[in-house]
Scaffold this motif. Structure first.
Motif, PDB file in Angstrom:
ATOM      1  N   PHE A 174      44.220  35.708  40.423  1.00 15.74           N
ATOM      2  CA  PHE A 174      44.625  36.569  41.544  1.00 15.74           C
ATOM      3  C   PHE A 174      44.773  38.017  41.074  1.00 15.74           C
ATOM      4  O   PHE A 174      44.315  38.953  41.744  1.00 15.74           O
ATOM      5  CB  PHE A 174      45.939  36.051  42.132  1.00 15.74           C
ATOM      6  N   ILE A 175      45.395  38.203  39.909  1.00 13.98           N
ATOM      7  CA  ILE A 175      45.536  39.551  39.346  1.00 13.98           C
ATOM      8  C   ILE A 175      44.164  40.164  39.110  1.00 13.98           C
ATOM      9  O   ILE A 175      43.931  41.340  39.413  1.00 13.98           O
ATOM     10  CB  ILE A 175      46.347  39.490  38.027  1.00 13.98           C
ATOM     11  N   GLU A 176      43.255  39.389  38.566  1.00 10.65           N
ATOM     12  CA  GLU A 176      41.903  39.898  38.296  1.00 10.65           C
ATOM     13  C   GLU A 176      41.235  40.395  39.580  1.00 10.65           C
ATOM     14  O   GLU A 176      40.584  41.450  39.584  1.00 10.65           O
ATOM     15  CB  GLU A 176      41.063  38.806  37.645  1.00 10.65           C
ATOM     16  N   LYS A 177      41.417  39.666  40.673  1.00 11.00           N
ATOM     17  CA  LYS A 177      40.826  40.080  41.947  1.00 11.00           C
ATOM     18  C   LYS A 177      41.498  41.346  42.478  1.00 11.00           C
ATOM     19  O   LYS A 177      40.823  42.239  43.015  1.00 11.00           O
ATOM     20  CB  LYS A 177      40.947  38.947  42.969  1.00 11.00           C
ATOM     21  N   LEU A 178      42.812  41.428  42.333  1.00  7.79           N
ATOM     22  CA  LEU A 178      43.519  42.633  42.771  1.00  7.79           C
ATOM     23  C   LEU A 178      43.029  43.856  42.011  1.00  7.79           C
ATOM     24  O   LEU A 178      42.740  44.905  42.602  1.00  7.79           O
ATOM     25  CB  LEU A 178      45.027  42.464  42.577  1.00  7.79           C
ATOM     26  N   VAL A 179      42.950  43.734  40.698  1.00  5.39           N
ATOM     27  CA  VAL A 179      42.522  44.859  39.865  1.00  5.39           C
ATOM     28  C   VAL A 179      41.097  45.265  40.220  1.00  5.39           C
ATOM     29  O   VAL A 179      40.781  46.462  40.312  1.00  5.39           O
ATOM     30  CB  VAL A 179      42.642  44.484  38.373  1.00  5.39           C
ATOM     31  N   LYS A 180      40.233  44.300  40.427  1.00  8.20           N
ATOM     32  CA  LYS A 180      38.851  44.593  40.809  1.00  8.20           C
ATOM     33  C   LYS A 180      38.795  45.328  42.142  1.00  8.20           C
ATOM     34  O   LYS A 180      37.886  46.131  42.396  1.00  8.20           O
ATOM     35  CB  LYS A 180      38.038  43.296  40.885  1.00  8.20           C
ATOM     36  N   SER A 181      39.807  45.092  42.996  1.00  5.08           N
ATOM     37  CA  SER A 181      39.880  45.744  44.305  1.00  5.08           C
ATOM     38  C   SER A 181      40.552  47.110  44.233  1.00  5.08           C
ATOM     39  O   SER A 181      40.755  47.758  45.267  1.00  5.08           O
ATOM     40  CB  SER A 181      40.650  44.855  45.289  1.00  5.08           C
ATOM     41  N   GLY A 182      40.939  47.547  43.025  1.00  4.58           N
ATOM     42  CA  GLY A 182      41.544  48.862  42.857  1.00  4.58           C
ATOM     43  C   GLY A 182      43.034  48.901  43.112  1.00  4.58           C
ATOM     44  O   GLY A 182      43.606  49.975  43.315  1.00  4.58           O
ATOM     45  N   ILE A 183      43.692  47.739  43.085  1.00  2.54           N
ATOM     46  CA  ILE A 183      45.121  47.662  43.343  1.00  2.54           C
ATOM     47  C   ILE A 183      45.878  47.584  42.024  1.00  2.54           C
ATOM     48  O   ILE A 183      45.481  46.852  41.105  1.00  2.54           O
ATOM     49  CB  ILE A 183      45.440  46.439  44.228  1.00  2.54           C
ATOM     50  N   VAL A 184      46.962  48.333  41.919  1.00  2.00           N
ATOM     51  CA  VAL A 184      47.808  48.296  40.730  1.00  2.00           C
ATOM     52  C   VAL A 184      48.670  47.042  40.794  1.00  2.00           C
ATOM     53  O   VAL A 184      49.316  46.765  41.807  1.00  2.00           O
ATOM     54  CB  VAL A 184      48.693  49.549  40.629  1.00  2.00           C
ATOM     55  N   VAL A 185      48.691  46.281  39.698  1.00  6.89           N
ATOM     56  CA  VAL A 185      49.463  45.034  39.641  1.00  6.89           C
ATOM     57  C   VAL A 185      50.688  45.237  38.759  1.00  6.89           C
ATOM     58  O   VAL A 185      50.591  45.765  37.644  1.00  6.89           O
ATOM     59  CB  VAL A 185      48.611  43.873  39.102  1.00  6.89           C
ATOM     60  N   ALA A 186      51.838  44.810  39.289  1.00  4.81           N
ATOM     61  CA  ALA A 186      53.093  44.895  38.554  1.00  4.81           C
ATOM     62  C   ALA A 186      53.685  43.503  38.388  1.00  4.81           C
ATOM     63  O   ALA A 186      53.540  42.643  39.263  1.00  4.81           O
ATOM     64  CB  ALA A 186      54.080  45.788  39.298  1.00  4.81           C
ATOM     65  N   LEU A 187      54.358  43.300  37.271  1.00  4.40           N
ATOM     66  CA  LEU A 187      55.074  42.057  37.025  1.00  4.40           C
ATOM     67  C   LEU A 187      56.533  42.261  37.392  1.00  4.40           C
ATOM     68  O   LEU A 187      57.139  43.268  37.026  1.00  4.40           O
ATOM     69  CB  LEU A 187      54.959  41.647  35.557  1.00  4.40           C
ATOM     70  N   GLY A 188      57.102  41.311  38.118  1.00  7.80           N
ATOM     71  CA  GLY A 188      58.491  41.443  38.519  1.00  7.80           C
ATOM     72  C   GLY A 188      59.004  40.175  39.165  1.00  7.80           C
ATOM     73  O   GLY A 188      58.224  39.320  39.588  1.00  7.80           O
ATOM     74  N   HIS A 189      60.337  40.060  39.227  1.00 10.34           N
ATOM     75  CA  HIS A 189      60.972  38.858  39.781  1.00 10.34           C
ATOM     76  C   HIS A 189      60.339  37.618  39.148  1.00 10.34           C
ATOM     77  O   HIS A 189      59.855  36.724  39.826  1.00 10.34           O
ATOM     78  CB  HIS A 189      60.848  38.843  41.300  1.00 10.34           C
ATOM     79  N   THR A 190      60.379  37.607  37.831  1.00  9.52           N
ATOM     80  CA  THR A 190      59.614  36.622  37.070  1.00  9.52           C
ATOM     81  C   THR A 190      60.450  35.921  36.013  1.00  9.52           C
ATOM     82  O   THR A 190      61.407  36.499  35.475  1.00  9.52           O
ATOM     83  CB  THR A 190      58.411  37.306  36.379  1.00  9.52           C
TER      84      THR A 190
END
Length: 414
Positions: free
Chosen positions: A196-212
């Protein structure tokens, strides 16, 4: 008890922007980053010129307007209720101008598909209806629902709506948002999170880790997939965790991850703020408010996010009956002050954490071009580490003037 879903009561708190800057005047102060004395000529509420001048009051300073990438609500208006409207989004935008924040990411948190969709629709419609709101909203931050279900890491997010990532679901939200979702916070240990992260990044979206509650391998896999940020590092965590290793140390040590920090004096102790800024370096830190609807409201007990919370005199929001916080009740400018006080950094460095750094992360460095004139004019009390916002200029227009701060005495009228 106050009820934040009572719209009649909320309207009482709706901020009103003064009819500022109608007479010709010159604002003079020092540029926060290079100490150059500047004069800003204003006529009929609009900036006519910005030029260097011979001298200016050392206590009066000019800085770029702040960028807050995590705002859940403000001044009684909540982005994450079923009843949110475009006018609520507009009210939040203009209330933020009053405290020096010119640009922000409206933050939509964990909920049902329809509740999240409703929040997105309200933001999009507010941007369609008002060009100034559209310019101020630099992207939507989706915080959840793909986060941990555990007490502690989950924070105040409703357990029943936390879930594993779903690309089709996210795409439906992004379609509703008309592509405005720019930042997503998730827990990398959720099933399917890495692809899912890979798809977000490919779409130009910044991914953050949190509530983890992620393991070392979960965090490293997320970084490899393209995750770039830790959302409010040190928070959204268990009250008691293993000394080491743990998910805070692992993210703190990862040079690939930036860290956003809530520096309100409650979410992170002074020593933790100082240590995190030194470990990450200022080049990888961002100040956020994480403001909820209670920010700017009077102290008291409120019904908030379907839970009973208390807003204290110290602007601390607590879930009653627990040791957990329920968001922040400060504006970003207080985080700038506290960063100077807690970490011993300069005022210019603290402003950089709330302007240059978030702009770099989201790729919007062009926001602060001189021609756009998005500025904050303020008075700095170095002894008390206090900032008094005197005026906010947004897109070359005076959108806020602090008429209660003897503003006219701090500026030379033309």
């Amino acid at each position: 008890m106050h009820f934040l879903d009572n719209k009649q009561n909320l309207r009482y708190h709706k901020p009103q922007i003064p009819n500022a800057g109608k007479t010709p005047m010159i604002l003079s102060g020092h540029d926060i980053f290079n100490n150059t004395p500047l004069a800003i000529a204003i006529d009929n509420g609009s900036v006519q010129s910005i030029r260097e001048t011979a001298s200016a009051d050392r206590m009066l300073l000019i800085a770029p307007s702040l960028i807050d990438i995590q705002v859940n609500g403000f001044m009684g208006f909540d982005l994450n209720v079923e009843t949110v409207t475009p006018s609520d989004v507009s009210a939040i935008t203009r209330a933020l101008w009053r405290v020096g924040t010119g640009f922000f990411c409206p933050t939509v948190v964990t909920g049902s598909f329809e509740r999240i969709a409703g929040s997105l629709r309200a933001i999009v419609k507010a941007c369609e209806d008002d060009a100034q709101v559209a310019r101020s909203v630099i992207g939507i931050h989706l915080e959840g629902p793909y986060i941990s279900s555990e007490d502690g890491p989950r924070g105040a997010h409703p357990r029943e709506h936390t879930r594993d990532p779903g690309w089709d679901e996210f795409q439906r939200w992004q379609d509703i948002a008309e592509g405005k979702i720019r930042l997503v916070t998730l827990a990398p240990e959720r099933k399917g999170a890495v692809p899912f992260i890979e798809k977000l990044v490919k779409s130009g979206i910044v991914v953050a880790l949190g509530h983890t509650n992620a393991s070392e391998s979960d965090i490293q896999a997320a970084i490899k997939a393209g995750a770039r940020l830790s959302t409010h590092l040190g928070n959204g965590a268990h009250a008691v965790i293993r000394r080491h290793p743990n998910y805070i140390w692992e993210q703190l040590a990862a040079d690939e991850l930036w860290a956003s920090l809530i520096v309100d004096g409650h979410h992170l102790p002074r020593a933790v703020v100082k240590s995190m800024m030194r470990a990450k370096t200022l080049a990888r830190c961002i100040l956020i408010s994480d403001a909820v609807a209670l920010a700017g409201m009077p102290p008291g007990v409120y019904q908030f996010a379907e839970k009973k919370v208390e807003l204290t005199d110290e602007a601390k929001v607590c879930l009653i009956g627990t040791e957990y916080l329920a968001g922040s009740a400060i504006e970003l400018m207080r985080g700038v002050e506290n960063s100077v006080r807690f970490a011993g950094i300069s005022l210019a460095e603290a402003f950089g954490l709330a302007t240059k750094q978030p702009a770099r992360l989201l790729g919007v460095e062009s926001l602060h071009l001189p021609k756009s004139a998005d500025l904050v004019f303020f008075r700095w009390d170095a002894v008390a580490c206090k900032i008094e916002v005197l005026a906010t200029i947004f897109d070359g227009k005076v959108v806020y003037e602090n008429v209660d701060a003897h503003f006219n005495n701090a500026s030379k009228h033309g």
